[in-house]
Design a protein around this motif. Sequence first.
Motif, mmCIF file in Angstrom:
data_model
loop_
_atom_site.group_PDB
_atom_site.id
_atom_site.type_symbol
_atom_site.label_atom_id
_atom_site.label_comp_id
_atom_site.label_asym_id
_atom_site.label_seq_id
_atom_site.Cartn_x
_atom_site.Cartn_y
_atom_site.Cartn_z
ATOM 1 N N CYS A 71 -99.637 28.106 45.348
ATOM 2 C CA CYS A 71 -99.122 27.411 44.169
ATOM 3 C C CYS A 71 -97.745 27.979 43.843
ATOM 4 O O CYS A 71 -97.566 29.197 43.774
ATOM 5 C CB CYS A 71 -100.075 27.600 43.003
ATOM 6 S SG CYS A 71 -99.436 26.919 41.460
ATOM 7 N N CYS A 74 -98.183 29.807 40.097
ATOM 8 C CA CYS A 74 -99.028 30.981 39.846
ATOM 9 C C CYS A 74 -99.316 31.758 41.120
ATOM 10 O O CYS A 74 -99.972 32.788 41.071
ATOM 11 C CB CYS A 74 -100.328 30.562 39.166
ATOM 12 S SG CYS A 74 -101.472 29.712 40.262
ATOM 13 N N CYS A 138 -101.417 24.285 42.179
ATOM 14 C CA CYS A 138 -102.877 24.377 42.272
ATOM 15 C C CYS A 138 -103.517 23.294 41.414
ATOM 16 O O CYS A 138 -104.598 22.820 41.703
ATOM 17 C CB CYS A 138 -103.360 25.764 41.872
ATOM 18 S SG CYS A 138 -102.961 26.233 40.179
ATOM 19 N N CYS A 142 -100.601 23.520 35.950
ATOM 20 C CA CYS A 142 -100.687 24.977 36.123
ATOM 21 C C CYS A 142 -99.634 25.658 35.244
ATOM 22 O O CYS A 142 -98.453 25.345 35.332
ATOM 23 C CB CYS A 142 -100.465 25.356 37.587
ATOM 24 S SG CYS A 142 -100.285 27.142 37.806
HETATM 25 ZN ZN LIG Z 1 -101.020 27.454 39.962
#
Ligand SMILES: [Zn+2]
Length: 195
Positions: A71, A74, A138, A142
């Motif tokens: 991602c 994150c 993701c 996010c």
């Molecule tokens: Zn993420």
Amino acid sequence: MTTDLTVPVSGVSRQAGELEVAVSVPAPADIGVPLIGIPEGEPIELDFRLSALDEGVLVQGPISATAVGQCSRCLRELTLPMHEQIAELVFYPERQDELIAEGDEEAEDLPVVVDDAVDLEPLIRDALVLSMPLSPLCRPDCPGLCPECGERWDDLPDDHKHEFLDPRFSALDALAEQLMAEEAKAEDEAGEPRA
Ligand SMILES: [Zn+2]
Ligand SMILES: [Zn+2]
């Protein structure tokens, strides 16, 4: 590891032949973009129909694979199922020669039938790589990482925050306060009536 993805097409008549290629092949190396890709050796499912046309062999059909990446907000690992459609004409070399002779400057880069075989690898690579997100997520919302401590917002309490106590600034603040206090004192002294 080298993956041979060439399909002999000598059996495909240049008039009306067709060939079905429905296989699972191990992914060649380097099918990906910086943050996401198909791990080498993981299966790529294809269900292609190769049809002989006047100018070349038309390769069309679905292609599926699972990309693995990170991602972009994150940094968590994520998987992305991919389902793409290929429709690509692979030219006969003599047709490519004609196009070049006609002054088609892009003809040099056309996919061509080599030694009566079609190499599916560049077609598979383009179909997958061009559909990969440059900034994979993701999940669409996010929240990413706290810019101060680098922890995931998902793992932090709702009221997480940082007090900004940079020692350099507090030293300057203290100095400023001291100067102001001294100035005030000097003014007080200057303003006092002389005895
Ligand atoms: Zn993420
Ligand atoms: Zn934080």
